[in-house]
Write a protein that holds these residues in place. Structure first.
Motif, short mmCIF file in Angstrom:
data_model
loop_
_atom_site.label_atom_id
_atom_site.label_comp_id
_atom_site.label_asym_id
_atom_site.label_seq_id
_atom_site.Cartn_x
_atom_site.Cartn_y
_atom_site.Cartn_z
N ASN A 32 19.98 58.25 83.63
CA ASN A 32 20.69 59.03 84.63
C ASN A 32 20.06 58.83 86.02
O ASN A 32 18.94 59.28 86.27
CB ASN A 32 20.61 60.51 84.21
CG ASN A 32 21.28 61.43 85.19
OD1 ASN A 32 21.80 61.01 86.23
ND2 ASN A 32 21.25 62.72 84.90
N SER A 36 21.22 60.01 88.90
CA SER A 36 21.86 60.95 89.82
C SER A 36 20.96 61.29 91.01
O SER A 36 19.75 61.47 90.87
CB SER A 36 22.19 62.25 89.07
OG SER A 36 22.54 63.24 90.00
N GLY A 80 19.30 66.18 89.70
CA GLY A 80 18.82 64.94 89.07
C GLY A 80 18.17 65.17 87.72
O GLY A 80 18.14 66.30 87.20
N GLN A 120 25.83 57.62 86.94
CA GLN A 120 25.67 58.26 88.26
C GLN A 120 24.99 57.31 89.27
O GLN A 120 24.10 57.72 90.03
CB GLN A 120 24.91 59.58 88.14
CG GLN A 120 25.56 60.50 87.10
CD GLN A 120 25.35 61.97 87.33
OE1 GLN A 120 25.81 62.52 88.33
NE2 GLN A 120 24.69 62.62 86.42
#
Ligand SMILES: Cc1ncc(COP(=O)(O)O)c(C=O)c1O
Length: 383
Positions: free
Chosen positions: A15, A17, A21, A345
């Motif tokens: 991930n 992001s 996060g 992401q």
């Protein structure tokens, strides 16, 4: 600490992001284990913020945060809500030196977030009380920061504001910020939302540091402010009354307990602080890991024969948010293929497009290495 995650088919998920996060897996495991029975058979969510277990937790969380950043005793740590965005307003209202007419708030704009901070200061204080020291908008906030000799500081400054790491554009000052150019008695105010706890910082250089939790500290819902005590006096504040809950003194005098603080996000931040201290070994170690991750990804971009390119000038490339472009019209395909391979992401901020890999503290080095392998394969199949 691998922080390895899998989806329900057993595929590893990474991930990237930009926030909220990635959290450390061990933190989530502890939170899950304690979810319904934190104390006396109750979830922390169900305990009064005035209860002894929560008061102890708040105390320990602050102590751990202070230890990590080596915060001097003449600084207060405040746990607030409203996100980093509310801080743009709080700073203008609390530090504008309202009683000292003639001072100006100096803003250094190097990306979307410092731009928003500047806009809010102008809205609240008026353009005659706010000065733009430098603005990289014309170079699309690409880290092409003009030489210091061209910076337009005010003669009488109430404070100097900057953003350490511009999350949208991937531009980071870090230790390159020109502290020496600012007089010792002028408070330096810094948005560290996306870089806090990623490396050691000399807090004593700042008047105020703030950071939303949802990148390197915990979930959204709590914003941490570190403020030097002498800045909390009335003479710094906006001359007219403003909301109590925007006044730093309200939090400083009540240990952030004037009203109900965001108890659960604070608890999660505490677990992240513990993880940093005990599993990572503190911020010096964290800094090394973060440097290795960023170097790995930037090297792959540089060595891609132009298939990938980073729009940010080398000196100010962010270690936390690596922004890059994919050659030709392969970007959409890159993002789709990455997702199929469990790398999620990665799309750049909607205002700038491109790709953005956020490498916050909880992202392990082998996660970045996996991204780099995927990037190499993707590029070689299309060259
Ligand atoms: C550097 C920076 N400042 C401010 C903000 C705004 O934070 P919030 O959404 O918590 O108000 C963000 C959000 O991503 C950010 O990255």
């Amino acid at each position: 600490m691998k922080n390895t995650r899998f989806d329900n088919t057993g595929k590893r998920i990474l991930n990237f992001s930009a926030g909220p996060g990635l959290m450390p897996a061990t933190v989530l495991a502890t939170a899950a284990a304690e979810m319904s029975t934190f104390s006396q058979g109750h979830s922390l969510m169900e305990l009064s913020h005035r209860s002894a277990p929560f008061e102890k937790l708040l105390e320990e969380t602050e102590v751990s945060f202070r230890r990590l950043l080596n915060i001097p005793s003449n600084y207060k740590v405040l746990f607030m809500q409203g996100g980093a965005t509310l801080q743009f307003s709080c700073i203008a209202l609390n530090l504008c030196a309202g009683a000292n007419a003639g001072t100006k708030a100096d803003y250094i704009v190097t990306g979307a977030w410092s731009q928003k901070g500047h806009e809010e200061a102008v809205r609240l204080l008026g353009s005659d009380r706010v000065n733009l020291v430098v603005n990289t908008k014309s170079s699309k906030h690409n880290g092409d920061i003009p030489p210091l000799s061209t910076w337009n500081f005010s003669d009488k400054q109430s404070f100097v504001f900057y953003c350490d790491n511009e999350t949208v554009h991937g531009v980071e000052f870090g230790s390159k910020f020109p502290f020496h150019a600012i007089a010792k008695d002028v408070p330096i105010v810094c948005d560290m939302s996306s870089s806090i706890l990623s490396q050691p910082v000399d807090v004593s250089k700042f008047g105020l540091i703030f950071a939303g939790a949802q990148k390197n500290m915990g979930p959204a819902g709590v914003t941490v402010v570190i403020v030097r005590e002498d800045l909390l006096v009335a003479s710094y504040k906006y001359p007219q009354p403003f909301p109590l809950m925007l006044d730093y003194s309200t939090y400083a005098t009540s240990h952030s307990m004037h009203n109900t603080p965001p108890t659960y996000p604070i608890y999660l931040c505490g677990l992240v602080f513990k993880w940093l201290e005990t599993k990572i070994g503190g911020l010096i170690e964290m800094e090394k890991i973060n440097a290795a991750k960023a170097a790995c990804l930037y090297e792959a971009i540089e060595n891609s024969n132009g298939f990938y390119s980073c729009p940010v000038k080398k000196d100010y490339r962010s270690r936390m948010n690596v922004t890059f472009l994919v050659k030709g019209d392969f970007e959409k395909e890159f993002l789709a293929e990455a997702e199929k391979n469990g790398m999620i992401q990665l799309a750049g901020h909607r205002s700038v497009g491109g790709v953005r890999a956020s490498l916050y503290n909880a992202m392990p080095l082998d996660g970045v290495q996996a991204l780099v392998s995927f990037m190499k394969e993707f590029a070689s199949a299309r060259f």
